[in-house]
Design a protein around this motif. Sequence first.
Motif, PDB file in Angstrom:
ATOM      1  N   VAL A 222      36.725 -81.961 -37.026  1.00 58.49           N
ATOM      2  CA  VAL A 222      38.041 -81.988 -36.395  1.00 58.49           C
ATOM      3  C   VAL A 222      38.978 -81.941 -37.549  1.00 58.49           C
ATOM      4  O   VAL A 222      39.005 -82.476 -38.714  1.00 58.49           O
ATOM      5  CB  VAL A 222      38.092 -83.563 -36.181  1.00 58.49           C
ATOM      6  N   ILE A 223      39.860 -80.825 -37.410  1.00 56.50           N
ATOM      7  CA  ILE A 223      40.982 -80.722 -38.303  1.00 56.50           C
ATOM      8  C   ILE A 223      42.232 -81.428 -37.553  1.00 56.50           C
ATOM      9  O   ILE A 223      42.751 -81.163 -36.696  1.00 56.50           O
ATOM     10  CB  ILE A 223      41.287 -79.121 -38.626  1.00 56.50           C
ATOM     11  N   GLU A 224      42.601 -82.311 -38.366  1.00 59.97           N
ATOM     12  CA  GLU A 224      44.047 -83.155 -37.985  1.00 59.97           C
ATOM     13  C   GLU A 224      45.149 -82.538 -38.989  1.00 59.97           C
ATOM     14  O   GLU A 224      45.364 -82.473 -40.066  1.00 59.97           O
ATOM     15  CB  GLU A 224      43.906 -84.590 -38.290  1.00 59.97           C
ATOM     16  N   GLU A 249      50.377 -86.480 -30.460  1.00 62.08           N
ATOM     17  CA  GLU A 249      51.788 -86.934 -30.509  1.00 62.08           C
ATOM     18  C   GLU A 249      52.815 -85.880 -31.138  1.00 62.08           C
ATOM     19  O   GLU A 249      52.421 -85.363 -32.328  1.00 62.08           O
ATOM     20  CB  GLU A 249      52.199 -88.418 -31.116  1.00 62.08           C
ATOM     21  N   GLY A 250      54.028 -85.755 -31.011  1.00 61.33           N
ATOM     22  CA  GLY A 250      55.063 -84.887 -31.494  1.00 61.33           C
ATOM     23  C   GLY A 250      54.520 -83.750 -32.026  1.00 61.33           C
ATOM     24  O   GLY A 250      53.952 -82.767 -31.154  1.00 61.33           O
ATOM     25  N   PHE A 251      54.463 -83.372 -33.320  1.00 59.49           N
ATOM     26  CA  PHE A 251      53.850 -82.192 -33.736  1.00 59.49           C
ATOM     27  C   PHE A 251      52.432 -82.283 -34.320  1.00 59.49           C
ATOM     28  O   PHE A 251      52.109 -81.438 -35.431  1.00 59.49           O
ATOM     29  CB  PHE A 251      54.804 -81.512 -34.972  1.00 59.49           C
ATOM     30  N   TYR A 252      51.648 -83.286 -33.914  1.00 60.80           N
ATOM     31  CA  TYR A 252      50.581 -83.686 -34.594  1.00 60.80           C
ATOM     32  C   TYR A 252      49.490 -83.355 -33.610  1.00 60.80           C
ATOM     33  O   TYR A 252      49.268 -83.571 -32.627  1.00 60.80           O
ATOM     34  CB  TYR A 252      50.436 -85.237 -34.876  1.00 60.80           C
ATOM     35  N   TYR A 253      48.359 -82.500 -34.187  1.00 63.70           N
ATOM     36  CA  TYR A 253      47.329 -81.772 -33.638  1.00 63.70           C
ATOM     37  C   TYR A 253      46.099 -82.369 -34.070  1.00 63.70           C
ATOM     38  O   TYR A 253      45.796 -82.281 -35.343  1.00 63.70           O
ATOM     39  CB  TYR A 253      47.569 -80.399 -33.457  1.00 63.70           C
ATOM     40  N   GLN A 254      44.976 -82.456 -33.068  1.00 61.38           N
ATOM     41  CA  GLN A 254      43.682 -82.689 -33.597  1.00 61.38           C
ATOM     42  C   GLN A 254      42.914 -81.377 -33.132  1.00 61.38           C
ATOM     43  O   GLN A 254      42.813 -81.182 -31.781  1.00 61.38           O
ATOM     44  CB  GLN A 254      42.886 -83.632 -33.212  1.00 61.38           C
ATOM     45  N   ILE A 255      42.216 -80.351 -33.889  1.00 65.83           N
ATOM     46  CA  ILE A 255      41.615 -79.153 -33.616  1.00 65.83           C
ATOM     47  C   ILE A 255      40.004 -79.274 -33.994  1.00 65.83           C
ATOM     48  O   ILE A 255      39.753 -79.596 -34.933  1.00 65.83           O
ATOM     49  CB  ILE A 255      42.233 -77.845 -34.127  1.00 65.83           C
ATOM     50  N   THR A 256      39.174 -79.156 -32.875  1.00 66.06           N
ATOM     51  CA  THR A 256      37.819 -79.366 -32.970  1.00 66.06           C
ATOM     52  C   THR A 256      37.174 -78.116 -33.277  1.00 66.06           C
ATOM     53  O   THR A 256      37.302 -77.138 -32.132  1.00 66.06           O
ATOM     54  CB  THR A 256      37.166 -80.137 -31.706  1.00 66.06           C
ATOM     55  N   PHE A 257      36.520 -77.730 -34.415  1.00 63.47           N
ATOM     56  CA  PHE A 257      35.647 -76.451 -34.602  1.00 63.47           C
ATOM     57  C   PHE A 257      34.224 -76.695 -34.348  1.00 63.47           C
ATOM     58  O   PHE A 257      33.591 -77.749 -34.876  1.00 63.47           O
ATOM     59  CB  PHE A 257      36.035 -76.043 -35.774  1.00 63.47           C
ATOM     60  N   ASP A 258      33.690 -75.699 -33.839  1.00 64.38           N
ATOM     61  CA  ASP A 258      32.029 -75.753 -33.755  1.00 64.38           C
ATOM     62  C   ASP A 258      31.481 -75.082 -34.845  1.00 64.38           C
ATOM     63  O   ASP A 258      30.970 -73.843 -34.544  1.00 64.38           O
ATOM     64  CB  ASP A 258      31.734 -75.273 -32.279  1.00 64.38           C
ATOM     65  N   PHE A 268      45.640 -73.075 -42.354  1.00 60.85           N
ATOM     66  CA  PHE A 268      46.610 -72.696 -43.145  1.00 60.85           C
ATOM     67  C   PHE A 268      47.123 -71.470 -43.075  1.00 60.85           C
ATOM     68  O   PHE A 268      48.427 -71.308 -42.962  1.00 60.85           O
ATOM     69  CB  PHE A 268      46.166 -72.992 -44.696  1.00 60.85           C
ATOM     70  N   ASP A 269      46.229 -70.564 -42.953  1.00 62.85           N
ATOM     71  CA  ASP A 269      46.774 -69.303 -42.694  1.00 62.85           C
ATOM     72  C   ASP A 269      47.301 -68.739 -41.288  1.00 62.85           C
ATOM     73  O   ASP A 269      48.460 -68.193 -41.222  1.00 62.85           O
ATOM     74  CB  ASP A 269      45.648 -68.206 -42.693  1.00 62.85           C
ATOM     75  N   PHE A 270      46.890 -69.589 -40.305  1.00 61.06           N
ATOM     76  CA  PHE A 270      47.459 -69.731 -38.963  1.00 61.06           C
ATOM     77  C   PHE A 270      49.152 -70.222 -39.223  1.00 61.06           C
ATOM     78  O   PHE A 270      49.955 -69.452 -38.697  1.00 61.06           O
ATOM     79  CB  PHE A 270      46.975 -70.416 -37.969  1.00 61.06           C
ATOM     80  N   LEU A 279      52.771 -80.262 -42.689  1.00 56.94           N
ATOM     81  CA  LEU A 279      53.267 -81.713 -43.265  1.00 56.94           C
ATOM     82  C   LEU A 279      52.026 -82.529 -43.506  1.00 56.94           C
ATOM     83  O   LEU A 279      51.908 -83.114 -44.691  1.00 56.94           O
ATOM     84  CB  LEU A 279      54.166 -82.470 -42.298  1.00 56.94           C
ATOM     85  N   GLN A 280      50.815 -82.412 -42.886  1.00 59.73           N
ATOM     86  CA  GLN A 280      49.752 -83.180 -43.279  1.00 59.73           C
ATOM     87  C   GLN A 280      48.453 -82.079 -42.555  1.00 59.73           C
ATOM     88  O   GLN A 280      48.696 -81.565 -41.660  1.00 59.73           O
ATOM     89  CB  GLN A 280      49.609 -84.592 -42.384  1.00 59.73           C
ATOM     90  N   LEU A 281      47.482 -82.242 -43.582  1.00 60.41           N
ATOM     91  CA  LEU A 281      46.378 -81.433 -43.094  1.00 60.41           C
ATOM     92  C   LEU A 281      44.908 -82.222 -43.575  1.00 60.41           C
ATOM     93  O   LEU A 281      44.619 -82.600 -45.029  1.00 60.41           O
ATOM     94  CB  LEU A 281      46.382 -80.143 -43.748  1.00 60.41           C
ATOM     95  N   ALA A 282      44.048 -82.563 -42.789  1.00 61.19           N
ATOM     96  CA  ALA A 282      42.916 -83.441 -43.089  1.00 61.19           C
ATOM     97  C   ALA A 282      41.797 -82.860 -42.166  1.00 61.19           C
ATOM     98  O   ALA A 282      41.867 -82.353 -41.136  1.00 61.19           O
ATOM     99  CB  ALA A 282      43.019 -84.904 -42.969  1.00 61.19           C
ATOM    100  N   ARG A 283      40.422 -82.950 -42.906  1.00 64.93           N
ATOM    101  CA  ARG A 283      39.310 -82.450 -42.440  1.00 64.93           C
ATOM    102  C   ARG A 283      38.286 -83.674 -42.051  1.00 64.93           C
ATOM    103  O   ARG A 283      38.299 -84.400 -43.071  1.00 64.93           O
ATOM    104  CB  ARG A 283      38.465 -81.350 -43.051  1.00 64.93           C
ATOM    105  N   LYS A 284      37.786 -83.867 -40.877  1.00 66.38           N
ATOM    106  CA  LYS A 284      36.895 -84.889 -40.532  1.00 66.38           C
ATOM    107  C   LYS A 284      35.552 -84.316 -40.060  1.00 66.38           C
ATOM    108  O   LYS A 284      35.829 -83.764 -38.883  1.00 66.38           O
ATOM    109  CB  LYS A 284      37.641 -86.030 -39.827  1.00 66.38           C
ATOM    110  N   ASN A 285      34.498 -84.503 -40.592  1.00 62.48           N
ATOM    111  CA  ASN A 285      33.208 -84.055 -40.153  1.00 62.48           C
ATOM    112  C   ASN A 285      32.653 -84.981 -38.900  1.00 62.48           C
ATOM    113  O   ASN A 285      32.907 -86.160 -38.993  1.00 62.48           O
ATOM    114  CB  ASN A 285      32.013 -83.955 -41.129  1.00 62.48           C
TER     115      ASN A 285
END
Length: 298
Positions: A222-224, A249-258, A268-270, A279-285
């Motif tokens: 999951v990329i937050e 919420e707001g401009f905050y997204y959770q993107i799940t990648f398989d 980042f490229d997107f 503003l924030q970028l984090a990766r969670k396995n």
Amino acid sequence: MSIVVSNISKFYSTQKALNSISFEIQPGEIVGFLGPNGAGKSTMMKILTTYIDPSEGTAMVNGFDTQSNPIDVKKNIGYLPEHNPLYLDMYVREYMKFNSSIYKISKSRIEDIIALTGLTPEANKKIGQLSKGYRQRVGLACALLHDPKVLILDEPTTGLDPNQLVEIRELIISIGKEKTVFLSTHIMQEVEAMCDRVIIINKGEIVADKRLNEIADKARQVIEVEFDYRIEEAFLLNLPHVSNVKNTEGFYYQITFDTTKDMRTTVFDFAHDNQLKILQLARKNKNLESLFRELTGS
């Protein structure tokens, strides 16, 4: 099979603690049994140890039925309950001899188990003088005295400090090389470190039964990310390997990648291509903990 559970249900008055659950455990497996409080873990363990009978269904341990052959089941099981029952005024070796008298075990066996569980330096101390880690060792030692083929451990690492936790974990792994181990715990890292397989129970029903390597092989991430501007989720769904997008919420997204590939550079490229600032970028396995939370709603 070491353990066979077939359509087990358990009622406490009108409350259903277990709802027709079934699973099998092969000899030599170390299986973690997970679930939130009140999910039915302790009830299942009490049934397997013949402490209580199921309302419906059957449970077999090493080919013996827990209801019709409880004595034979007990001969094949070593049990360490969550609250380790010890006589604190007895010495370690004295307590071991007391327990061994039930099984008519030789003195040499007692000394072997004391050595196996690392209790030799503490064998002449009173149990009340021991640390929590060594008390757990005494409980494990007593569970192993009669050389059972199946070990059932209820929260064996609860309350241990990090050093004690590692010691007990290594001991359980060592024991698991020769015996079937079925253990419950709330510590996900311990399951990942010790177990071959995990069974997750929620509200009396099994919601997952997976080998740990399957969870790893199918790991998702999951990329937050927080952008400086709101965008349509459909645009993010066009990214490679995306399975889900959620605007939390707001401009905050959770993107799940398989995929196991780190997708932060893709996000980042997107952002760069669409003139967005991150503003924030984090990766969670995705791991056992995230699977547990997903399936139990915790």
